[in-house]
Design a protein around this motif. Sequence first.
Motif, short mmCIF file in Angstrom:
data_model
loop_
_atom_site.label_atom_id
_atom_site.label_comp_id
_atom_site.label_asym_id
_atom_site.label_seq_id
_atom_site.Cartn_x
_atom_site.Cartn_y
_atom_site.Cartn_z
N SER A 222 0.81 -1.35 -0.06
CA SER A 222 0.16 -0.03 -0.04
C SER A 222 0.74 1.35 0.05
N ILE A 223 0.15 2.41 -0.65
CA ILE A 223 0.91 3.54 -0.24
C ILE A 223 -0.06 4.47 0.63
N ASP B 56 -7.64 -0.86 -4.64
CA ASP B 56 -8.73 0.23 -4.17
C ASP B 56 -7.94 1.30 -3.71
N VAL B 57 -8.71 2.47 -3.95
CA VAL B 57 -8.10 3.75 -3.66
C VAL B 57 -8.94 4.68 -2.83
N SER C 125 -5.13 6.22 1.30
CA SER C 125 -4.51 4.97 1.12
C SER C 125 -4.78 4.46 -0.22
N VAL C 126 -3.78 3.76 -1.02
CA VAL C 126 -3.63 3.10 -2.04
C VAL C 126 -3.37 1.77 -1.88
N LEU C 127 -4.13 0.72 -2.28
CA LEU C 127 -4.07 -0.57 -1.63
C LEU C 127 -3.94 -1.45 -2.90
N PHE C 128 -2.96 -2.29 -2.92
CA PHE C 128 -2.55 -3.10 -4.08
C PHE C 128 -3.24 -4.70 -3.80
#
Length: 282
Positions: free
Chosen positions: A95-96, A119-120, A279-282
């Motif tokens: 994640s970022i 998901d962002v 949050s940026v989820l991978f």
Amino acid sequence: MLTQTTSRVLEPSDLDAALAVLDREPVANAFVTSRVQIAGLDPWRLGGEMWGWYEDGMLTSLCYAGANLVPICAGPRAVRAFADRARRAGRRCSSIVGPAGSTADLWRLLEPQWGPARDVRRRQPLMVTDGLPAGIAPDPYVRRVRKDEMETLMPACVAMFTEEVGISPLAGDGGLLYQARVAELVGSGRAFARFDADGKVVFKAEIGAATDRACQIQGVWVAPEYRGTGLAAPGMAAVLRYALADVAPVVSLYVNDFNTAARRTYQRVGFQEVGAFMSVLF
């Protein structure tokens, strides 16, 4: 001496300078600060690299690059430098996450190579309080989880994580890393729960990050069959009482903007919005 704008991987000898940057925003940076205070800047102990951005020879911004990519006190030029370094290294994070502005800038630069994300979450209000709520008595049945209760706590932790993040923490390594993290929180007295008459967890929360200036509550969860019965606010008040008495003078958390029930509960126990994460989820 570094006399121009540049970025580099920080070394253990840079610890004091890095802590000075982190200390500029003690609430927003609590997660990374708590790790650095424990592990220093050695990548093996820290669980990732710490990148530094220098302006006129002064360290002004950081980026933690581990399981999460976290920009810290990062302006536009620092974000560009961190994005370049992240592109060269390739995506190794799940994640970022960080302050909404710099995280959005970082993702805009990385998305062409790293996207699409799973998901962002563009706005997650950051909330803080430094006192106990008036009019809400802490739940007397919420207490620290004992080490011998790990097996009882884990299903609730897995359910919360899966509901919140969208994937199970047991994927990949069978949950070894996640179980170790939960065990660490239980062992340090920072996991709290209420159990019903059958010994099942009906409310839980953890203090996930802790420094001497601020701590962060995470993993708040009420068992589905108990939702709407009034457990959340007294439960949070109880965790808040422990946090303020034993951990730090300021307590924070961040929450998804679409989770209106949770936001309402946090406001009831005295939390106020002071900013936003992304949050940026991978």
